[in-house]
Every structure is written in C-alpha cells, then in structure tokens.
Design an enzyme around this catalytic site. Structure first.
Site, PDB file in Angstrom:
ATOM      1  CG  HIS A 120       6.783  10.152  38.601  1.00 21.33           C
ATOM      2  ND1 HIS A 120       5.556  10.764  38.665  1.00 21.33           N
ATOM      3  CD2 HIS A 120       6.568   8.942  38.004  1.00 21.33           C
ATOM      4  CE1 HIS A 120       4.633   9.966  38.146  1.00 21.33           C
ATOM      5  NE2 HIS A 120       5.225   8.845  37.740  1.00 21.33           N
ATOM      6  CD  GLU A 121       9.170   6.406  36.763  1.00 23.91           C
ATOM      7  OE1 GLU A 121       8.606   7.204  35.971  1.00 23.91           O
ATOM      8  OE2 GLU A 121       8.616   5.353  37.132  1.00 23.91           O
ATOM      9  CG  HIS A 124       5.540   4.506  40.123  1.00 24.08           C
ATOM     10  ND1 HIS A 124       4.191   4.670  40.382  1.00 24.08           N
ATOM     11  CD2 HIS A 124       5.808   5.261  39.023  1.00 24.08           C
ATOM     12  CE1 HIS A 124       3.655   5.476  39.463  1.00 24.08           C
ATOM     13  NE2 HIS A 124       4.625   5.843  38.628  1.00 24.08           N
TER      14      HIS A 124
END
Lengths: 373, 80
Positions: A120-121, A124
C-alpha cells in the site's frame, strides 16, 4: 483510484530502494522478502523496475520508527496509523516509514502483514493517493488478505497504469490471474453468492466481499470477507446462521466453515457429509435456517434437503423437489434467507418471498431489495 | 447511536482524525454565521469517502471507521 497528480510521479522507470533499518518483529530476510514482494506487486503491471541499494540515498528509503521519527508526522503508538509514505520527489519524496509500535508479521494475521502494508505505502511512493474502493489495495484502512494469493485489484491496476502505462513485457508462459473487481451493490444484474443473518444483521456475500446491513444503518457496508474472518473462504456457495448454535456456516464446494462471532469454530472446516448430506452431493447452492421448525434447508440443484439442527441429522423423506414446495420457483436457487418470518429464495437476480409453512408466494423482488439502492 | 452517547473524548478524537486525514482547519468566527460547521462538512466528506451513511454527525458507524487501523497519508489529495 486517485493520484497525487500528473506531475507527482517518477520520470523514470528504474527506481532504487534501500531498507535503512529493520523491525525486531521479523527476521531481516523476512523483511527483505516482504519489501521486495510488495514492490513486485507494482512492477508486474507497469514498466517500473526496482533495484535495491545498500548505502547512500535511494528513491524510496524504507525505515521503521516510533512516535516522532524525523518528519512532521509523528506516529501514534500501537494501531491507529500503521505507516505512511511520501509522493514521488527528491529528498523525502517516495520514502516509506513504518510505525514500529505495530506488530508486523510475515504471513500471520496475529499482527499486520508487512507485505500488505508495504505494498500500500509503495503505491503512495509511486504517486497513487487513496482510493475509496473498499476492495482496493489503496483503500486507506488495513484489511487482512492472504499474501500467498494476493492479486493487485483492478482499481489499483488502473491507477498505476494511468501514471506509468502497462507492463510491456508479457511472459506468455505465465497466465496472469485477472485483477479482482469490487462488485456494485446496486447492479440489478448481480447474482449474490449467499445471504445469511448474523445476530440481527444481514450479510450478502459476493466474490471476496460481503455487505453488512443492520437496522440502525441506512447504508450497507462493504467489507472483505477475510477482514471479518481471516481464514474464511471467498466466492462461497451458501451461508446460514444457526440461531440454535449461534454460529454462521459458510459453504464452499465440499467443505463447511463455522464461525461464532468473529471466531472460527475449532474442528472446522468439515465436509458436507458431516451434515448428513449424501456423498454424491459435491456442493450446495443455498442454505436456509427456519426459525420456527429449527430445521435447515440445503438447496442442491432442483432439490432440497432438511437438516434437524437439534438432532444433528438429516430428516427422512428428502430430497424433495424445490418447485413442489415453493410454487413458481423454476430457476436455480442461488441463495436463501429467512427474515422477520418470511422466507426469501434467491434465483438469479430475483428474490421470491414465501411463507415457508404454506409455500405461498407473496412477491417477486429484486436482489437489491434489502440493500437500499 | 443517538448523539447523547457521543462523549467529549469521541468528539476530540473525531476532530483530530478529520484534521489529520481530511484537512479540517481551525474554525474562525461564530459557526452560526457560516452555516454548517466545518466539522460537520468534513464529517460528511469522510462519510462519503468511506461509503457510510452521510449524516454530517458523529454516529456509531463513523466512530467505528475512525478507530480502524490505517495508513497515515491523508484521504484528501493534499500531498503536494
């Protein structure tokens, strides 16, 4: 999906990363493996390629820290915020920080699976912002998924490819599983996998999701099945709540799982034959618990069986033909539910409302009747 | 959840959440002059984002969602 904006992406496809320090929760090789796998999630569907460096400044610097850890965004102790990352750019741009007050794990759901949080990170780090699609990896709330079978959902694939394009290198020898999509609750053509009650709520199962609908809330809430029951099957065949044993049973192929609230009941999954169904039955289509009689009906093709929950045995005289009991029901049964004394039999995109005692058909409704579309 | 069951601590936590993830800024001047309060407006924005019932008020679903483990990046696109 959403992105930080067209200018907040890497203007190159070769990205470097460096693991600056480690969490004591996992062995170094487990952290290395989790990080690498998390990056490969994005590499698989784009031209992006990741190279690890062990010193100096990488595009994506990966570190574990607690509370104030050197940027303007202190962590908050256990739970709450698990990690954060910065949009692509120089300096801190692209870096990913993990809150070491969390318990990270390699594969177990006794903590937060580092692979999932990192994947997920890194979304980003590559330019994606949060998605409001509950099935997306870039949805802001953590949800457990099996890391061994994880496939980047369609919403995330669309997002990252909007920034970097597709992975032009196709390996014909590898057949890629299709990115899972999130079902639309108000899709009038949707056929539900199963429906069940759960302590006053109603659960509507579809693929790897279910919608929870409860009287106090106007909006059914979509959740991943595995977020609720980590070891539960997805794409199930049938489900029902036995109010006698206060358990929910999920059926898939020949196996049955049982849950008491959030907890999986020891000794499950069991086989269909443990319910007394003949061995010839390979799967069931729907299950319905009748509060009045304490019997559970199992629907198989055009027939149904009756199971006595008290005696834990199959009733004599079954299977019976569905259309013998339920007038007008000629299609395949796909799900079944009893709610406030009425019996609802789902067939395709329709729901038939019956009195189970008389077999009388009251109404034919849409599947979305309880889903407040 | 009827409003009466929302504690001051809940409201404080909710405001911190909205500041952190939905860019709630300090309100200046009396709320009544500006109509719907910034908190209520941000609550609606958060409820819309998470597919909750949009009430603009703090209810059980919304508080449950605020307590879930999550990523620290804001949900409104202010990364730049």
């Amino acid at each position: 999906f959403s992105t930080f904006g067209k200018n907040l992406k890497w203007e190159k496809n070769r990205i470097t990363y460096r693991i600056v320090n480690y969490t004591p929760d996992m062995s170094a090789p487990e952290v290395d493996d989790s990080v690498e796998k998390a990056l490969q999630v994005w590499a698989k569907v784009t031209p992006l390629r990741f190279t690890r460096i062990h010193s100096g400044t990488a595009d994506i610097m990966i570190s574990f820290g607690r509370q104030a850890h050197g940027d303007f965004y202190p962590f908050d102790g256990p739970d709450g915020t698990l990690a954060h990352a910065f949009a692509p750019g120089t300096g801190i741009g692209g870096d990913a920080h993990f809150d070491d007050d969390e318990h990270f794990t390699f594969r177990s759901n006794r903590g937060y699976i580092l692979f999932l949080v990192a994947a997920h990170e890194f979304g980003h780090s590559l330019g994606l912002s949060h998605s409001d699609d509950p099935g997306a990896l870039m949805y802001p709330v953590y949800s457990y998924r099996n890391p061994d079978t994880f496939v980047l959902p369609r919403d995330d694939v669309n997002g990252i490819q909007s920034l970097y394009g597709r992975n032009s290198v196709k390996d014909p020898s590898v057949d890629k599983p299709q990115p899972p999509t999130t079902p639309d609750v108000c899709d009038s053509t949707m056929v539900l996998d199963a429906v069940a009650t759960l302590r006053g709520e109603m659960l509507f199962f579809k693929d790897s999701f279910f919608w929870r609908s409860f009287p106090q809330s106007n909006t059914p809430q979509l959740s991943l099945i595995t977020n609720f029951w980590p070891k539960a099957p997805t794409h199930i065949d049938a489900a029902y709540e036995s109010q006698q044993s206060d358990r929910v049973f999920l059926f898939k192929d020949r196996r049955v799982w049982a849950f008491a609230g959030y907890n999986r009941v020891r000794g499950y999954p069991k086989t269909l034959s443990s319910f007394g169904l003949p061995r010839s039955v390979k799967k069931i289509d729907a299950a319905l618990y009748d509060v009045e009689s304490g019997k559970t009906l199992f629907f198989v093709d055009r027939s149904y069986y009756s199971y006595d929950e008290t005696r834990k045995t199959m009733d004599q005289g079954f299977p019976k033909r569905v259309d013998q009991t339920f007038s007008g029901l000629t299609g395949k049964v796909t799900a079944a539910l009893q709610y406030r004394g009425y019996t609802y039999i789902y067939s395709g995109p329709y729901m038939f409302e019956y009195s189970l005692r008389t077999g009388r058909l009251f109404r034919v409704l849409r599947n979305s009747y309880f889903l407040r579309c | 959840v009827p409003v009466s069951q929302v504690t001051e601590q809940d409201e404080h936590d909710a405001e911190s959440y909205l500041k952190r993830f939905f860019n709630l800024t300090e309100e200046k001047g009396p709320t009544s002059r500006r109509g719907v309060s910034a908190v209520s407006s941000k609550l609606s924005e958060m409820q819309r984002f998470f597919g909750l019932h949009i009430t603009g008020t703090l209810d059980a679903d919304t508080m449950t969602m605020m307590k879930k483990p999550r990523c620290g990046v804001p949900d409104t696109n202010i990364a730049s």
